[in-house]
Design an enzyme around this catalytic site. Structure first.
Site, PDB file in Angstrom:
ATOM      1  N   HIS A   1      37.086  55.065  45.937  1.00  0.00           N
ATOM      2  CA  HIS A   1      36.100  55.633  45.017  1.00  0.00           C
ATOM      3  C   HIS A   1      34.772  54.919  45.192  1.00  0.00           C
ATOM      4  CE1 HIS A   1      40.094  56.323  43.420  1.00  0.00           C
ATOM      5  NE2 HIS A   1      39.629  57.343  42.739  1.00  0.00           N
TER       6      HIS A   1
ATOM      7  N   HIS B   1      33.170  60.665  43.316  1.00  0.00           N
ATOM      8  CA  HIS B   1      34.169  59.878  42.588  1.00  0.00           C
ATOM      9  C   HIS B   1      35.284  59.386  43.498  1.00  0.00           C
ATOM     10  CE1 HIS B   1      37.222  58.880  39.526  1.00  0.00           C
ATOM     11  NE2 HIS B   1      38.037  59.493  40.358  1.00  0.00           N
TER      12      HIS B   1
ATOM     13  N   GLU C   1      51.033  51.116  18.778  1.00  0.00           N
ATOM     14  CA  GLU C   1      51.950  50.437  19.701  1.00  0.00           C
ATOM     15  C   GLU C   1      51.328  50.217  21.073  1.00  0.00           C
ATOM     16  OE1 GLU C   1      52.821  53.061  17.876  1.00  0.00           O
ATOM     17  OE2 GLU C   1      54.437  52.372  16.564  1.00  0.00           O
TER      18      GLU C   1
ATOM     19  N   HIS D   1      64.379  58.832  15.739  1.00  0.00           N
ATOM     20  CA  HIS D   1      64.278  57.377  15.735  1.00  0.00           C
ATOM     21  C   HIS D   1      65.393  56.696  16.535  1.00  0.00           C
ATOM     22  CE1 HIS D   1      61.231  58.113  12.817  1.00  0.00           C
ATOM     23  NE2 HIS D   1      61.124  56.846  12.444  1.00  0.00           N
TER      24      HIS D   1
HETATM   25  C1  LIG Z   1      45.840  57.025  32.666  1.00  0.00           C
HETATM   26  C2  LIG Z   1      45.183  57.609  33.872  1.00  0.00           C
HETATM   27  N1  LIG Z   1      45.106  58.949  33.987  1.00  0.00           N
HETATM   28  C3  LIG Z   1      44.561  59.495  35.086  1.00  0.00           C
HETATM   29  C4  LIG Z   1      44.078  58.718  36.096  1.00  0.00           C
HETATM   30  C5  LIG Z   1      43.495  59.331  37.340  1.00  0.00           C
HETATM   31  N2  LIG Z   1      42.037  59.125  37.360  1.00  0.00           N
HETATM   32  C6  LIG Z   1      41.479  58.148  38.068  1.00  0.00           C
HETATM   33  S1  LIG Z   1      39.822  58.072  37.867  1.00  0.00           S
HETATM   34  C7  LIG Z   1      39.835  59.432  36.852  1.00  0.00           C
HETATM   35  C8  LIG Z   1      38.565  59.947  36.274  1.00  0.00           C
HETATM   36  C9  LIG Z   1      37.835  58.869  35.633  1.00  0.00           C
HETATM   37  O1  LIG Z   1      36.601  59.273  35.228  1.00  0.00           O
HETATM   38  P1  LIG Z   1      35.564  58.160  34.818  1.00  0.00           P
HETATM   39  O2  LIG Z   1      36.234  57.113  34.052  1.00  0.00           O
HETATM   40  O3  LIG Z   1      34.425  58.842  34.205  1.00  0.00           O
HETATM   41  O4  LIG Z   1      35.199  57.504  36.187  1.00  0.00           O
HETATM   42  P2  LIG Z   1      33.998  57.838  37.159  1.00  0.00           P
HETATM   43  O5  LIG Z   1      34.421  58.992  37.991  1.00  0.00           O
HETATM   44  O6  LIG Z   1      32.829  58.141  36.346  1.00  0.00           O
HETATM   45  O7  LIG Z   1      33.913  56.594  37.940  1.00  0.00           O
HETATM   46  C10 LIG Z   1      41.129  59.878  36.669  1.00  0.00           C
HETATM   47  C11 LIG Z   1      41.485  61.038  35.827  1.00  0.00           C
HETATM   48  C12 LIG Z   1      44.173  57.321  35.935  1.00  0.00           C
HETATM   49  N3  LIG Z   1      43.745  56.469  36.847  1.00  0.00           N
HETATM   50  N4  LIG Z   1      44.706  56.797  34.806  1.00  0.00           N
END
Ligand SMILES: Cc1ncc(C[n+]2csc(CCOP(=O)(O)OP(=O)(O)O)c2C)c(N)n1
Ligand SMILES: [Mg+2]
Length: 680
Positions: free
Chosen positions: A34, A269, A418, A479
């Site tokens: 990224h 990204h 949690e 539960h």
């Molecule tokens: C819990 C979780 N869900 C999904 C992902 C997959 N994922 C990685 S980056 C991203 C998008 C993140 O967007 P943002 O935080 O705005 O990052 P930017 O592209 O702006 O760097 C996703 C959905 C992940 N890493 N963790």
């Protein structure tokens, strides 16, 4: 003056662009990663590291360092570039192996893989939530160890996250808690670039983040341009001075900053920019377009400055600590032990033993006694629950609650949060506290993601899960845990401990406290269980080996009953009965698969001889996995629960699901018969 500051400006831009270009080049070489966020957030990260953090790259674990958490773990190259440029043990070659097998520069930052990575991030929101635990730890440590004029603990925690971290529920839980507790040592930076994987945040995210955080009692600031170092510096300065509230700094940025064709698009990204686009971007930065992984000499010199500064900072602190140690030798000793994960000598003598009692306490209750005994010995042993402390019995009686402006309490009230509780506990344990977190076992589902990170980091968090089976009764299937034992046993680096009685539990706590590189899940009953008469059966010490022979036949057994937790009593009941019938029965109590699997082959063979295939496992949970110990169905039998439970009083639940001595004995006879027939 002007000339000097221009020179400085130039160096700053050079450093920032080195972070950007290293990140672009590494992602391109790996053909994975990224690049966009390292490119846009480089000025923000640089400003924090250069102007606001005290750290020593030559001693990344120096206790009073400021912490930086990259909650946007996908932007890992931002962190690797910073670590490299500031002189951590992370070479340019390491960066060139980004995302390759066994590289220190793993896909997402992994604690323990490269120095300076405070916590593993990647699952969005986790870093933010864990940073709250680090801030809690700092507050506790400061309150416990600092003395007027002798403040050995005073550091800040900076966490950088993006839209993803803001959207995840776990960070809302953690932010709510941080605001409530007034964690003024915590600064979150939010990369407000309006882009996530699927495109513009308009698709799914339109709340007012500033309003939301003001509602959480945070100090909120907005910086309109991630490239404006002065504004960033001012905002960070105010955040660091803030004494009442945690700080959020919303920073508007352009993902893929400087890339002519990809800036502000989701394309920046998650994929390499491409060779051509990299060249164009480098030209935009005024960078030599052909050079790859290029670190200008001025930036190499900057590293020397940072190393000198880091050494100075730590030297100063060491002096402070020596002074402190001469004034407060006991506290200093405690501090050093805590840092090394050592416990006060002989602490384990405090572990209680419990008298035999056919109506013994529930393991959650004996656990409460044990916690309190340990708490008296180890001052930095502490923890809390997700609003179920009175039920999970995890309250330490001799101390108060950790609350805003009363940060020395050792009972933590996480509220009904949690997920945040577990991530926070990760942060506390990473900060060397010996911390536990507690909730009903069924709700371990809510905290599975941070628990998984505990294990991935080999972070010795102690999870105390109570109400461990259908045996909790009337609360019913919502539960009653079913698949939870099987699910947790499948997590690497996790010891899942389900003791049969108070003495097994007490013995096992020695392992739980001392283990450095594994996570623990204690699985405890709501209902009473007998405390076994150890003069009649084997000593509970065997529990430390994960499984042991609790009761045995005279001569070689022909049948083995294996039980865990509250079902071991049923195995013993069946044992008594079958023995009277002339069957040679052994009972193995198996509180922890993982510990048993670590024993020598000889010990395993002694407890479960290969030649005895008539085996019955008895556990009130999913039977998934038990074939490992009892063999396939033509040989062994597993008594378990492979459906959801039922709401009913316990006395009706057990027989409904076959958890009676009668049924265990009947299944055992059948299993023996089946094996005898097979062997003919
Ligand atoms: C819990 C979780 N869900 C999904 C992902 C997959 N994922 C990685 S980056 C991203 C998008 C993140 O967007 P943002 O935080 O705005 O990052 P930017 O592209 O702006 O760097 C996703 C959905 C992940 N890493 N963790
Ligand atoms: Mg974004």
């Amino acid at each position: 003056m002007a000339v000097k500051s221009k020179k400085k400006d130039k160096l700053e831009q050079l450093i920032i662009n080195t972070i950007r270009t290293l990140s672009m080049d590494a992602v391109q070489k790996a053909n994975s990663g990224h690049p966009g966020t390292p490119m846009s957030m480089a000025p923000v990260a640089y400003t924090i590291w250069d102007k606001f953090m005290s750290f020593n790259p030559k001693n990344p674990d120096w206790p009073n360092r400021d912490r930086f958490v990259l909650s946007s773990g996908h932007a890992s190259m931002l962190l690797y570039s910073l670590l490299h440029l500031t002189g951590y043990d992370l070479s340019l070659n390491d960066i060139k192996t980004f995302r390759q097998l066994h590289s220190k520069c793993a896909g997402h930052p992994e604690h323990g893989m490269a120095p300076g990575i405070e916590t593993t991030t990647g699952p969005l929101g986790q870093g933010y939530a864990t940073s709250v635990g680090m801030a809690i730890a700092e507050k506790w440590l400061a309150q416990y160890f600092n003395r007027p004029g002798n403040e050995i603990i005073n550091y800040h925690i900076f966490a950088l996250g993006g839209d993803g971290c803001m959207m995840e529920g776990i960070s809302s839980e953690a932010a709510s808690l941080a605001g409530h507790l007034g964690l003024s040592n915590l600064v979150w930076l939010y990369d407000n670039n309006h882009i996530t994987i699927e495109g513009h945040t308009d698709l799914a995210f339109s709340e007012d983040v500033a309003d939301r955080f003001m509602g959480y009692n945070w100090h909120v600031q907005h910086v309109g341009d991630a490239n404006n170092l002065e504004l960033l510096q001012e905002a960070l300065g105010r955040a660091k001075k803030e004494k009442e509230q945690p700080s959020l700094i919303i920073v508007d940025s352009h993902i893929g900053f400087g890339s002519p064709n990809k800036q502000d698009t989701a394309a920046a990204h998650g994929e390499p920019l491409g060779e051509e686009e990299i060249k164009l971007t480098k030209i935009n930065y005024g960078w030599p377009p052909e050079k790859k992984f290029y670190v200008p000499d001025e930036v190499k010199n900057y590293r020397k400055q940072i190393l000198k500064r880091g050494k100075n900072d730590e030297d100063k602190w060491n002096k402070k600590f020596s002074k402190y140690a001469s004034k407060y030798p006991d506290l200093a000793k405690q501090f050093e032990m805590m840092e090394k994960h050592e416990m006060p000598k002989g602490w384990e003598k405090s572990l209680p033993t419990f008298p035999a009692d056919p109506n013994g306490p529930a393991t959650r209750s004996s656990n409460g006694k044990i916690l309190n005994a340990i708490g008296k010995e180890i001052p930095w042993f502490l923890g809390g629950a997700g609003d179920v402390g009175p039920s999970t019995k995890t309250y330490l009686d001799d101390t108060g609650s950790f609350e805003k402006n009363s940060y020395d309490g050792r009972n933590f009230h996480y509220g009904i949060r949690e997920a945040a509780m577990a991530a926070v506990t990760n942060g506390m344990v990473l900060s060397k506290l010996r911390a536990y977190a507690s909730c009903y076992f069924v709700f371990s589902d809510y905290l599975k993601a941070p628990l998984r990170l505990s294990c991935l980091m080999k972070n010795p968090v102690i999870y105390v899960f109570t109400h461990d089976s259908i045996g909790l009764g009337e609360d019913g299937p919502t539960h009653q845990p079913i698949e939870h034992l099987a699910a947790l046993r499948a997590v690497p680096n996790l010891d899942v401990i389900r003791p049969a009685d108070a003495n097994e539990l007490s013995v096992l706590w020695k392992h739980v406290i001392e283990v450095k590189d594994r996570t623990t899940a204690l699985i405890l009953t709501r209902q009473n269980v007998p405390t076994f008469d150890r003069s009649k059966y084997a000593s509970a010490k065997g529990a430390l080996r994960g499984a042991y022979i609790l009761a045995d036949s005279k001569g070689k057994p022909e049948l083995i009953l294996i039980g865990t937790g509250s079902e071991v009593q049923l195995c013993l009941g069946a044992y008594e009965r079958l023995t009277k019938e002339g069957i040679k029965v052994r009972v193995v109590s198996m509180p922890c698969w993982e510990l048993f699997d670590q024993q020598s082959a000889q010990y395993q063979e002694k407890v479960l001889p290969d030649s005895v295939r008539a085996r019955v496992s008895v556990e009130a949970g999913s039977t998934v996995g038990w074939h490992k110990y009892v063999g396939l169905h033509d040989k062994g039998t597993s008594i378990g629960v492979d459906t959801f439970g039922e709401s009913a009083p316990v006395r009706d639940i057990w027989p409904e699901f076959g958890f009676t001595v009668n049924n265990v004995a009947a299944k055992a006879r059948k299993t023996l018969k089946k094996n005898k027939k097979n062997n003919k």
